[in-house]
Structures are given as structure tokens and as C-alpha cells.
Motif scaffolding. Structure first.
Motif: not given
Length: 68
Positions: A26-28, A48-52
């Protein structure tokens, strides 16, 4: 959860989620909610994923809101 996501979409709100992709830990993720879709009877969040730094699709049965 669906009501919370729909409200976040309407208010253009970002949320923190925990996502469990198949075969991975699992990822945050910090995401800007864009759209909810139903495909083959399953709900998906388009965000929209700020991480990716890109739009991503998250299946709701693999997603958990970080605040809950």
C-alpha cells in the motif's frame, strides 16, 4: 466514501489516500480528485496524483481515505 469523493470533485479538493495496487505494498498518495467512473460494475477514481505528477486511475475497492 463515494459521497466524500463526489464532494471533493465538486470543490476541486485534494485528498490523501492509501492505495493497494495488485502485487504491491500500500502507498500513500496525495491526489486531486477529477472524476468518478463505473466500468464493468466497479467504481474508479480518476485523479491527478501529485506523487506521480500525472493523471492516474484508482479502483475504489483498493483505495482507502487517509483521514478515515
Amino acid at each position: 466514501m463515494i459521497e466524500t469523493l463526489q464532494q471533493a470533485i465538486q470543490t476541486e479538493e485534494s485528498l490523501d489516500i492509501h492505495y493497494q495496487a495488485p502485487g504491491r505494498e500500500a502507498e500513500c498518495r496525495h491526489v486531486l480528485t477529477l472524476l468518478l467512473e463505473v466500468r464493468s460494475g466497479k467504481y474508479y477514481l480518476i485523479a491527478y496524483c501529485h506523487t506521480r505528477r500525472a493523471n492516474r486511475t484508482f479502483r475504489l475497492d483498493r483505495l482507502q481515505l487517509a483521514d478515515h
